[in-house]
Write a protein that holds these residues in place. Structure first.
Motif, PDB file in Angstrom:
ATOM      1  N   SER A 376       0.808  -1.221   0.000  1.00 29.75           N
ATOM      2  CA  SER A 376       0.000   0.000   0.000  1.00 29.75           C
ATOM      3  C   SER A 376       0.838   1.265   0.000  1.00 29.75           C
ATOM      4  CB  SER A 376      -0.918   0.006   1.235  1.00 29.75           C
ATOM      5  OG  SER A 376      -0.135  -0.006   2.421  1.00 29.75           O
ATOM      6  N   ASN A 377       2.135   1.161   0.324  1.00 31.52           N
ATOM      7  CA  ASN A 377       3.008   2.332   0.359  1.00 31.52           C
ATOM      8  C   ASN A 377       3.879   2.360  -0.882  1.00 31.52           C
ATOM      9  OD1 ASN A 377       2.068   3.111   2.894  1.00 31.52           O
ATOM     10  ND2 ASN A 377       3.550   1.783   3.946  1.00 31.52           N
ATOM     11  N   ASP A 578      -2.286   6.338  -5.888  1.00 33.22           N
ATOM     12  CA  ASP A 578      -1.082   5.568  -5.554  1.00 33.22           C
ATOM     13  C   ASP A 578      -0.383   5.049  -6.808  1.00 33.22           C
ATOM     14  OD1 ASP A 578      -1.481   6.007  -2.922  1.00 33.22           O
ATOM     15  OD2 ASP A 578      -2.353   4.036  -2.482  1.00 33.22           O
TER      16      ASP A 578
END
Length: 693
Positions: A376-377, A578
């Motif tokens: 997710s990062n 993202d």
């Protein structure tokens, strides 16, 4: 005293030489040498390019091992000579010992003296009340029931009975040693010795070129009646061939075949992982007797006129390629068409394009993100390297810690050769693959085939294509767009108008350094150029702060550069998420590493029409029958020597009063518990009969 003449000396020397050749020690020494050589031939890959061995062992040892023929062990003169001497030595051993063994098999050992029976460890005496004739008849009947075949020697003072079991034990010696002779002869017949001898007799020379064909057959072609060979035949789909190539140390020879082989269709099936589970060839053989359709599979060869045809491997047979030349500069790439295996000039460059291999399936180990948090990062671009540049253009899609195999799609391997003849090898993957949560295109390069590919990881854009990164890369090389992006950065970052010109100049310089248009020392662009610039211009205590400032300017400048390039080309600006952040982060790394790419453009694969080619091994092996026969004899011989015990039994029957005295002895070449048990069985079976009351 008789004088020693020359002839007598020669005769004595000949006897000593014959004794040496026929000795078991000499044969064992040769067998040990051949075994060591075979181990070397198994551990060290044979008949590889010379550069492979130089890289593996170093120049000194590679040259020494080459002089010793350790890279071509099985065709080395000393290895073939050792095989020949082993054949001679073992044959002499068999010839010298076989008559003795056969005489011993026929000899019942009836000449023994009765007193000598008492010297054997397994012996016993018993007294029979029966007369000698009745005792003899009873003993013979009982021995026959136990499987013994006795022979008798009637003497004045008694009768000696001799019997034997396990005579095949000594026949095992003959079988095992004969097997060694047959296997070595088969190896000599099916090796390179016959081919090289015939080539020398016929005046043939080796072809030292490369490829799957030899331009001119003479003087490299052997006779079609060559009795022994093992060659390779390369046949693309839809083509036929009848000239196989023998790969010998130093070059190639052509072996004509007594038939023509046409490859109608190549069949390959894959597991879900992408690994091949079956590949086979549907072929047609043509000779003077007509056409013979057949299928050749791995481990299922076709035998035709004494020649075995094996499915060895498969390669590209000249697939049609649809390529695109994507330069760093300009607005768009150029479409190309090419054939695998056919060189052609690369338009607008000084290079010749040599497509060498198209792989439809590529199975690699791919590592998933370490955790949900890592997934997710999105990755962030690194800070500037202050010392050392690390390894640029790193590995592609291999992770030694992840053993799950996945197919990552087609790839093209090609070479770019300059006018001086120097070539670089590249590998271009057609579709993106997900690595560390980011979809990237893999573009590999290496200086020689002995090296591993080093890969650029180019991020896929919002349309899962390479267009986004290429647009940004070309914009980075456009001074006008760099100036426009630097101006936008200055307007956004500087609160006062009088500070904007200086900030714009700095941002523009950062982009120019990063693009490689302002090299700094040996750094030709990328993060390395920015790092070198900081080291040269900034005091040591202020370098970290300045590096952070330059990185913020670089990230902002690239973002504005991408915005300007999209506006120029009429491409919509994607929404910030993202995936977009991951694209920009990977784009920074790819742009930096592209400074180390040896050419300022990419050759990408847009499509293809796959054409397979089969590589067959064709073999005429007259020694194969000898090897198979030798293997059978060796199995029989070893079994006979290890599991069959030779036993000899003697019984001495002598008159003793009104009855008979019986002395029994049992002998074996391998005493042990089994012999003890058999002797106890004989003792029980040859007990005197109990007299009737």
């Amino acid at each position: 005293m008789q004088p020693v003449t020359v002839s007598s000396r020669l005769s004595q020397s000949g006897k000593e030489l014959l004794e040496l050749l026929a000795s078991m020690r000499f044969a064992i020494s040769l067998l040990a040498l051949i075994s060591i050589a075979s181990v070397i031939g198994t551990v060290v890959q044979q008949r590889q390019p010379a550069n492979n061995y130089v890289n593996q062992f170093g120049p000194f040892w590679a040259d020494l091992f080459g002089r010793l023929d350790l890279f071509t062990v099985y065709s080395a003169p000393w290895f073939l000579l050792a095989l020949a001497f082993l054949v001679v030595s073992t044959s002499l051993c068999v010839a010298r010992n076989t008559p003795k063994i056969l005489r011993d098999l026929r000899d019942a050992k009836l000449h023994l003296r009765p007193a000598s029976l008492r010297a054997y460890p397994h012996k016993t005496d018993s007294a029979w009340t029966l007369a000698p004739a009745d005792t003899q008849a009873t003993v013979l009947a009982r021995l026959g029931a136990l499987g013994w075949t006795p022979k008798l020697d009637a003497r004045a003072d008694g009768t000696l009975i001799a019997a034997r079991k396990g005579g095949a034990h000594k026949l095992g010696y003959i079988a095992a040693h004969s097997a060694i002779v047959l296997i070595c002869l088969g190896g000599l017949l099916d090796g390179d010795l016959v081919v090289r001898t015939l080539a020398k007799i016929q005046g043939k020379t080796l072809y030292t070129g490369t490829g799957n064909t030899v331009p001119t057959l003479e003087p490299h072609s052997l006779d079609v009646r060559n009795p022994s060979y093992r060659a390779n035949l390369f046949v693309p789909e839809g083509d036929s061939a009848r000239m196989a190539l023998l790969n010998l140390p130093g070059g190639l020879l052509v072996q004509p075949l007594p038939f023509e082989l046409e490859l109608k269709r190549f069949v390959v099936e894959y597991y879900d992982t992408g690994m091949p589970k079956l590949f086979a060839s549907d072929v047609v053989l043509r000779d003077e007797n007509g056409e013979h359709p057949a299928r050749i599979e791995v481990n299922k060869p076709l035998i035709h006129r004494g020649i075995a045809i094996y499915q060895s491997s498969f390669e590209d047979g000249g697939s049609a390629l649809r390529l695109k030349l994507e330069p760093w500069r300009g607005n768009e790439g150029r479409a190309l068409e090419a054939l695998v295996g056919k060189p052609q000039p690369l338009p607008g460059t000084r290079y010749t394009l040599e497509p060498s291999d198209l792989r439809v399936i590529n199975v690699e180990n791919l590592a998933p993100p370490a955790s949900a948090e890592a997934a997710s990062n999105p990755p962030q671009p690194p800070a500037l390297a202050m010392s050392g540049l690390g390894k640029h253009l790193g590995s592609g899609a291999k992770d030694p810690n992840d053993k799950r195999l996945r197919n990552i799609g087609p790839s093209l391997t090609y070479r770019l050769r300059d006018p001086a003849g120097q070539a670089l090898e590249f590998q271009s993957y057609m579709v993106p693959v997900e690595l560390d949560g980011t979809r990237v295109f893999l573009m590999g390069v290496r200086d020689s085939v002995q090296e591993e590919f080093r890969y650029l990881r180019l991020p896929a854009d919002e349309n899962d294509s390479l267009a986004g990164w290429l647009r940004l890369r070309r914009a980075l090389n456009d001074p006008a767009l760099r100036a426009q992006a630097a101006r936008a950065v200055a307007e956004q970052a500087a609160p006062r108008a009088d500070l904007q010109p200086q900030l714009q100049a700095t941002a523009e310089q950062v982009l120019a350094l990063f693009s490689g248009e302002q090299p700094v020392g040996e750094a030709r662009g990328g993060l390395a150029a920015l790092g070198a610039h900081v080291e040269q211009r900034v005091p040591a205590g202020e370098r970290e702060g300045m590096a952070n400032v330059l990185m913020r300017l670089l990230n902002s400048g690239l973002l504005e550069l991408d915005r300007a390039a999209r506006a120029r080309d009429g491409v919509a600006w994607p929404e910030a998420d993202d995936a977009r952040q991951r694209f920009m982060a990977q784009a920074v790394l790819a742009l930096s590493d592209s400074a180390f790419y040896p050419v300022p453009y990419l050759v990408t694969l847009d499509g293809f029409d796959k054409r397979h080619a089969s590589v067959f091994q064709v073999a005429r092996a007259p020694g194969q029958t000898l090897v198979y026969l030798g293997a059978v004899l060796l199995t029989i011989g070893v079994f006979a020597m290890l599991y069959i015990r030779e036993r000899r039994l003697w019984l001495w029957l002598a008159p003793h009063g009104s009855g008979t005295s019986l002395t029994m002895a049992l002998s074996s070449s391998r005493p042990g518990s089994e012999l003890d048990a058999e002797f106890a069985q004989l003792q029980a079976a040859l007990q005197p009969p109990v007299p009737s009351p």
